[in-house]
Motif scaffolding. Structure first.
Motif, PDB file in Angstrom:
ATOM      1  N   HIS A   1      54.910  43.631  45.679  1.00 14.18           N
ATOM      2  CA  HIS A   1      53.801  44.676  46.093  1.00 14.18           C
ATOM      3  C   HIS A   1      52.850  44.955  44.825  1.00 14.18           C
ATOM      4  CE1 HIS A   1      55.089  46.318  49.718  1.00 14.18           C
ATOM      5  NE2 HIS A   1      56.303  46.662  49.714  1.00 14.18           N
ATOM      6  N   GLN A   2      53.324  44.970  43.641  1.00 13.52           N
ATOM      7  CA  GLN A   2      52.373  45.056  42.545  1.00 13.52           C
ATOM      8  C   GLN A   2      51.190  43.917  42.585  1.00 13.52           C
ATOM      9  OE1 GLN A   2      51.101  47.248  40.409  1.00 13.52           O
ATOM     10  NE2 GLN A   2      49.654  45.701  39.195  1.00 13.52           N
ATOM     11  N   PHE A   3      52.038  42.698  42.760  1.00 11.71           N
ATOM     12  CA  PHE A   3      50.890  41.240  42.768  1.00 11.71           C
ATOM     13  C   PHE A   3      50.021  41.526  43.784  1.00 11.71           C
ATOM     14  CE2 PHE A   3      55.092  38.772  41.475  1.00 11.71           C
ATOM     15  CZ  PHE A   3      55.182  39.338  40.338  1.00 11.71           C
ATOM     16  N   ILE A   4      50.400  41.998  45.161  1.00 11.04           N
ATOM     17  CA  ILE A   4      49.508  42.072  46.004  1.00 11.04           C
ATOM     18  C   ILE A   4      48.227  43.153  45.507  1.00 11.04           C
ATOM     19  CG2 ILE A   4      49.184  43.044  48.311  1.00 11.04           C
ATOM     20  CD1 ILE A   4      51.878  41.988  48.860  1.00 11.04           C
ATOM     21  N   ARG A   5      48.622  44.324  45.204  1.00  9.74           N
ATOM     22  CA  ARG A   5      47.691  45.433  44.470  1.00  9.74           C
ATOM     23  C   ARG A   5      46.785  44.667  43.533  1.00  9.74           C
ATOM     24  NH1 ARG A   5      52.240  48.573  44.981  1.00  9.74           N
ATOM     25  NH2 ARG A   5      52.487  48.460  42.765  1.00  9.74           N
ATOM     26  N   ALA A   6      47.304  43.903  42.610  1.00  3.72           N
ATOM     27  CA  ALA A   6      46.413  43.420  41.689  1.00  3.72           C
ATOM     28  C   ALA A   6      45.524  42.475  42.091  1.00  3.72           C
ATOM     29  CB  ALA A   6      47.279  42.722  40.590  1.00  3.72           C
ATOM     30  N   VAL A   7      46.113  41.642  43.121  1.00  6.24           N
ATOM     31  CA  VAL A   7      44.882  40.674  43.608  1.00  6.24           C
ATOM     32  C   VAL A   7      43.900  41.135  44.704  1.00  6.24           C
ATOM     33  CG1 VAL A   7      44.645  38.525  45.192  1.00  6.24           C
ATOM     34  CG2 VAL A   7      46.611  38.720  43.215  1.00  6.24           C
ATOM     35  N   ARG A   8      44.196  42.108  45.528  1.00  4.68           N
ATOM     36  CA  ARG A   8      43.587  42.692  46.529  1.00  4.68           C
ATOM     37  C   ARG A   8      42.446  43.565  45.692  1.00  4.68           C
ATOM     38  NH1 ARG A   8      47.371  46.033  50.161  1.00  4.68           N
ATOM     39  NH2 ARG A   8      47.225  44.077  51.526  1.00  4.68           N
ATOM     40  N   HIS A   9      42.568  44.144  44.581  1.00  3.96           N
ATOM     41  CA  HIS A   9      41.604  44.983  43.917  1.00  3.96           C
ATOM     42  C   HIS A   9      40.384  43.907  43.520  1.00  3.96           C
ATOM     43  CE1 HIS A   9      39.946  47.756  41.064  1.00  3.96           C
ATOM     44  NE2 HIS A   9      39.800  46.689  40.282  1.00  3.96           N
ATOM     45  N   TYR A  10      40.599  42.691  43.388  1.00  4.12           N
ATOM     46  CA  TYR A  10      39.358  41.852  43.248  1.00  4.12           C
ATOM     47  C   TYR A  10      38.867  40.995  44.330  1.00  4.12           C
ATOM     48  CZ  TYR A  10      40.046  42.787  38.340  1.00  4.12           C
ATOM     49  OH  TYR A  10      40.004  43.300  37.029  1.00  4.12           O
ATOM     50  N   ARG A  11      39.578  41.319  45.587  1.00  2.81           N
ATOM     51  CA  ARG A  11      39.118  40.470  46.666  1.00  2.81           C
ATOM     52  C   ARG A  11      37.748  40.468  47.035  1.00  2.81           C
ATOM     53  NH1 ARG A  11      42.916  41.671  52.043  1.00  2.81           N
ATOM     54  NH2 ARG A  11      42.052  43.695  51.268  1.00  2.81           N
ATOM     55  N   ASP A  12      37.212  41.520  47.063  1.00  7.49           N
ATOM     56  CA  ASP A  12      35.866  41.715  47.581  1.00  7.49           C
ATOM     57  C   ASP A  12      34.733  41.185  46.683  1.00  7.49           C
ATOM     58  OD1 ASP A  12      36.748  43.156  49.866  1.00  7.49           O
ATOM     59  OD2 ASP A  12      36.098  45.196  48.942  1.00  7.49           O
ATOM     60  N   ARG A  13      35.286  40.734  45.336  1.00  4.64           N
ATOM     61  CA  ARG A  13      34.404  39.925  44.379  1.00  4.64           C
ATOM     62  C   ARG A  13      34.217  38.472  44.602  1.00  4.64           C
ATOM     63  NH1 ARG A  13      35.180  42.893  38.774  1.00  4.64           N
ATOM     64  NH2 ARG A  13      35.645  44.901  39.358  1.00  4.64           N
ATOM     65  N   ILE A  14      35.334  37.947  45.686  1.00  6.12           N
ATOM     66  CA  ILE A  14      35.496  36.733  45.800  1.00  6.12           C
ATOM     67  C   ILE A  14      34.374  36.234  46.890  1.00  6.12           C
ATOM     68  CG2 ILE A  14      37.011  34.712  46.667  1.00  6.12           C
ATOM     69  CD1 ILE A  14      37.622  35.930  43.761  1.00  6.12           C
ATOM     70  N   GLU A  15      33.502  35.232  46.582  1.00  7.43           N
ATOM     71  CA  GLU A  15      32.592  34.609  47.846  1.00  7.43           C
ATOM     72  C   GLU A  15      33.275  33.508  48.642  1.00  7.43           C
ATOM     73  OE1 GLU A  15      28.916  34.446  45.963  1.00  7.43           O
ATOM     74  OE2 GLU A  15      28.763  36.676  45.842  1.00  7.43           O
ATOM     75  N   ASP A  16      33.902  32.562  47.847  1.00  8.79           N
ATOM     76  CA  ASP A  16      34.265  31.399  48.242  1.00  8.79           C
ATOM     77  C   ASP A  16      35.224  31.449  49.561  1.00  8.79           C
ATOM     78  OD1 ASP A  16      35.508  28.930  48.483  1.00  8.79           O
ATOM     79  OD2 ASP A  16      36.367  28.688  46.613  1.00  8.79           O
ATOM     80  N   PRO A  17      34.979  31.013  50.673  1.00  9.04           N
ATOM     81  CA  PRO A  17      35.659  31.153  51.820  1.00  9.04           C
ATOM     82  C   PRO A  17      37.063  30.593  51.690  1.00  9.04           C
ATOM     83  CG  PRO A  17      33.816  29.698  52.205  1.00  9.04           C
ATOM     84  CD  PRO A  17      33.606  30.379  50.825  1.00  9.04           C
TER      85      PRO A  17
END
Length: 282
Positions: A51-67
């Motif tokens: 669950h912590q891994f998901i939260r850590a990655v999800r925090h930056y998801r909107d900064r990723i532009e590569d489809p």
């Protein structure tokens, strides 16, 4: 711009359920108390950790532009969510052997509460380090048949399923980190803290379970366990070089390209398990 070093790899969320309740009432790893407790101890860290891994990655998801990476993030979140669910069921079933699950959960939850107070940069760096450990151990499970020799078929399936998916998504958190943060010094420093805590909680949970089995002070049990981890088959010993690769400045998870091994197990696993509706999620 960061060059994408990750090859095209399927990151598939397999909605499976494993009926492990009866298995976990036994010493399912060939009747060996240490091997069984060691794997059970690893499982105790997964629900909260993933669950912590998901939260850590999800925090930056909107900064990723590569489809492509955005798609891989969705696959990562889906896989880790199912892992967390299945290992929570796994851990609850361990109560039948008299293990103090609440005490072990409380101990780890206290640590994870501390992790959640760190800044998002350090949380993602920690996720990269932890994902490296799970990926290397996953490779060991898939490449060395001795690791699970004697284990019951259901438990072999569960651990191999987890190993397949950890391998499929082993670079997702790392690629997000490189694109959004890219601080290799921080990544390596945090890895030392991840290393300490990974082995600390695995050791403490193993000891708690061995105590419940009346084997905490059994010299024979510990000698057999040390041989399993560091002798033959050397579950941990054989992983050490790959663990240390993480400290290289130019490290990337797919520098260790095990796609051929992964495909062999994906084909075998999916062909066998998808024919067994009792283990597929409704």
């Amino acid at each position: 711009m960061t060059v994408n070093q990750t090859p095209e790899v399927k990151i598939e969320t397999r909605h499976l359920k494993f009926e492990v309740e009866e298995e976990l009432k036994t010493l399912w790893h060939g009747g060996d108390v240490f091997k069984t407790c060691f794997f059970n101890a690893l499982s105790m860290q997964f629900p909260e950790g993933e669950h912590q891994f998901i939260r850590a990655v999800r925090h930056y998801r909107d900064r990723i532009e590569d489809p492509r990476l955005k798609k891989e993030i969705r696959g990562f979140i889906g896989q880790e969510g199912v892992h967390s669910r299945e290992h929570k069921r796994y851990n609850e079933a361990l109560r039948h052997r008299g293990y103090d699950i609440d005490a072990m959960d409380k101990r780890f939850e206290k640590h994870m509460a501390w992790v959640s107070r760190l800044g998002p940069t350090r949380q993602l760096a920690g996720t990269c380090g932890a994902e490296h450990y799970t990926a290397v151990l996953a490779h060991g499970i898939l490449s060395n048949p001795d690791v699970l020799t004697g284990a019951s078929p259901v438990m072999k399936d569960l651990w191999r399923w987890h190993a397949i998916e950890e391998t499929e998504h082993k670079a997702v958190a790392f690629d997000v980190y490189q694109r959004c943060i890219g601080d290799n010094n921080l990544r390596r420093v945090v890895f030392f803290f991840v290393t300490y805590n990974f082995f600390k909680f695995t050791f403490l949970n193993t000891c708690t379970m061995l105590k419940a089995e009346g084997k905490l002070w059994s010299l024979k049990t510990w000698l057999g366990g040390l041989n399993y981890l560091w002798g033959k088959p050397g579950v941990v010993r054989k992983c050490v070089p790959a663990f240390l690769d993480y400290l290289k400045k130019d490290f990337h998870p797919w520098h260790h390209d095990n796609r051929e091994l992964l495909k062999t197990w994906e084909d075998k696993f999916d062909a066998e398990l998808y024919q067994q509706p009792a283990r597929a999620a409704s």
